[in-house]
Design a protein around this motif. Structure first.
Motif, PDB file in Angstrom:
ATOM      1  N   GLN A   1       1.464   9.805  -4.001  1.00 21.61           N
ATOM      2  CA  GLN A   1       0.664  11.048  -3.397  1.00 21.61           C
ATOM      3  C   GLN A   1       0.363  10.759  -1.850  1.00 21.61           C
ATOM      4  OE1 GLN A   1       0.518   7.958  -5.501  1.00 21.61           O
ATOM      5  NE2 GLN A   1      -0.440   9.071  -7.937  1.00 21.61           N
ATOM      6  N   PHE A   2       1.364  10.113  -1.291  1.00 18.78           N
ATOM      7  CA  PHE A   2       0.850   9.996  -0.035  1.00 18.78           C
ATOM      8  C   PHE A   2       2.246  10.947   0.497  1.00 18.78           C
ATOM      9  CE2 PHE A   2       3.515   9.050   4.348  1.00 18.78           C
ATOM     10  CZ  PHE A   2       2.579   8.685   5.364  1.00 18.78           C
ATOM     11  N   ALA A   3       3.141  11.289   0.231  1.00 20.00           N
ATOM     12  CA  ALA A   3       3.903  12.726   0.220  1.00 20.00           C
ATOM     13  C   ALA A   3       3.594  13.979   0.162  1.00 20.00           C
ATOM     14  CB  ALA A   3       5.509  12.472  -0.642  1.00 20.00           C
ATOM     15  N   GLU A   4       2.593  14.060  -1.760  1.00 19.83           N
ATOM     16  CA  GLU A   4       2.093  14.978  -1.216  1.00 19.83           C
ATOM     17  C   GLU A   4       0.700  15.267  -0.748  1.00 19.83           C
ATOM     18  OE1 GLU A   4       0.588  14.906  -5.537  1.00 19.83           O
ATOM     19  OE2 GLU A   4       2.722  14.449  -6.757  1.00 19.83           O
ATOM     20  N   GLY A   5       0.311  14.798  -0.152  1.00 20.38           N
ATOM     21  CA  GLY A   5      -1.035  14.707   0.888  1.00 20.38           C
ATOM     22  C   GLY A   5      -0.737  14.978   2.249  1.00 20.38           C
ATOM     23  N   ILE A   6       0.274  14.463   2.298  1.00 17.65           N
ATOM     24  CA  ILE A   6       0.829  14.790   4.110  1.00 17.65           C
ATOM     25  C   ILE A   6       1.405  16.702   3.778  1.00 17.65           C
ATOM     26  CG2 ILE A   6       2.669  14.338   5.372  1.00 17.65           C
ATOM     27  CD1 ILE A   6       1.102  12.825   5.552  1.00 17.65           C
TER      28      ILE A   6
ATOM     29  N   ILE B   1       1.062  -0.868   0.403  1.00 21.20           N
ATOM     30  CA  ILE B   1      -0.001   0.102  -0.269  1.00 21.20           C
ATOM     31  C   ILE B   1       1.010   1.615   0.029  1.00 21.20           C
ATOM     32  CG2 ILE B   1      -2.000   1.166   1.863  1.00 21.20           C
ATOM     33  CD1 ILE B   1      -2.606  -0.424   0.056  1.00 21.20           C
ATOM     34  N   PHE B   2       1.813   1.200   1.089  1.00 16.85           N
ATOM     35  CA  PHE B   2       2.584   2.511   0.853  1.00 16.85           C
ATOM     36  C   PHE B   2       3.480   2.483  -0.505  1.00 16.85           C
ATOM     37  CE2 PHE B   2       6.962   4.179   1.504  1.00 16.85           C
ATOM     38  CZ  PHE B   2       6.391   5.793   2.196  1.00 16.85           C
ATOM     39  N   PHE B   3       4.008   1.541  -1.311  1.00 19.85           N
ATOM     40  CA  PHE B   3       4.984   2.255  -2.107  1.00 19.85           C
ATOM     41  C   PHE B   3       3.728   2.722  -3.086  1.00 19.85           C
ATOM     42  CE2 PHE B   3       8.274  -0.892   0.393  1.00 19.85           C
ATOM     43  CZ  PHE B   3       9.003   0.415   0.125  1.00 19.85           C
ATOM     44  N   VAL B   4       3.226   1.542  -3.537  1.00 17.59           N
ATOM     45  CA  VAL B   4       2.134   2.075  -4.688  1.00 17.59           C
ATOM     46  C   VAL B   4       1.599   3.562  -4.163  1.00 17.59           C
ATOM     47  CG1 VAL B   4      -0.462   1.233  -5.663  1.00 17.59           C
ATOM     48  CG2 VAL B   4       1.383  -0.248  -5.069  1.00 17.59           C
TER      49      VAL B   4
END
Length: 206
Positions: free
Chosen positions: A196-201, A189-192
């Motif tokens: 987007q996770f970095a942008e969302g944070i 989940i994290f690598f996929v």
């Protein structure tokens, strides 16, 4: 013993429901005006100060009376909404242009269409970051499943790994294998969703 992939499904359903409920709540807190809105939000944030263990006994009694022990619904319900996720979506909703909402209303879109067709696609990075956090919390949860799953045949992966270290002799090979297997879904989940996770944070909105 519950199948590992069944537990993945539980965590996935919990994540989807939590994202939907918390994003709607965060969107409503930011977009709509009401004199009680900020006071209600302050009360909601106070819930973050209440430790989870303080609510275990009342929740167990409530779910026991509702006959939700050893059920999927009993596992999912306490995690379908969190004050942190609502606060996160509200903070990111502040960067959503109000002019777009007003223009959409003039064009004849109702509030549900504005949310699903305009807000959700714009906040993809926020949803990705929230999905990673929510899935990891649901997958790694130990205390609540330990309380609600009274049947020994219903074990989550963290509970299964905890059982591997009981006894006089610990098989560290089996233990490390279990830890690796338990880590695979969260790593995927994290690598996929890493970008987007970095942008969302960081609060990036495109």
């Amino acid at each position: 013993m519950a199948c590992a992939w069944q537990f993945v499904l539980y965590a996935f359903v919990t994540t989807v429901v939590c994202l939907l409920i918390c994003s709607i709540a965060g969107y409503g807190f930011e977009i709509y005006n009401d004199k009680w809105k900020d006071k209600l939000f302050s009360i909601l944030l106070l819930a973050m100060m209440v430790p989870q263990v303080a609510t275990m006994v009342p929740l167990f009694q409530l779910f026991s009376k509702a006959k939700l022990l050893n059920t999927t619904l009993g596992f999912i319900l306490p995690m379908v909404s969190t004050p942190f996720m609502i606060m996160m979506f509200r903070q990111h909703a502040r960067s959503f242009p109000i002019d777009i909402i007003e223009a959409a209303r003039i064009d004849g879109l109702n509030e549900i269409q504005i949310f699903f067709r305009m807000f959700m696609p714009t906040m993809k990075s926020t949803y990705a970051a929230a999905a990673v956090i929510t899935f990891m919390n649901a997958w790694n949860s130990y205390l609540w499943p330990k309380v609600i799953m009274t049947d020994n045949k219903s074990l989550t992966m963290p509970m299964l790994i905890a059982n591997l270290i009981t006894g006089y002799v610990i098989d560290y090979g089996m233990l490390m294998c279990g830890v690796l297997f338990c880590s695979i879904p969260t790593m995927v989940i994290f690598f996929v969703l890493q970008k987007q996770f970095a942008e969302g944070i960081t609060g990036a909105v495109k």
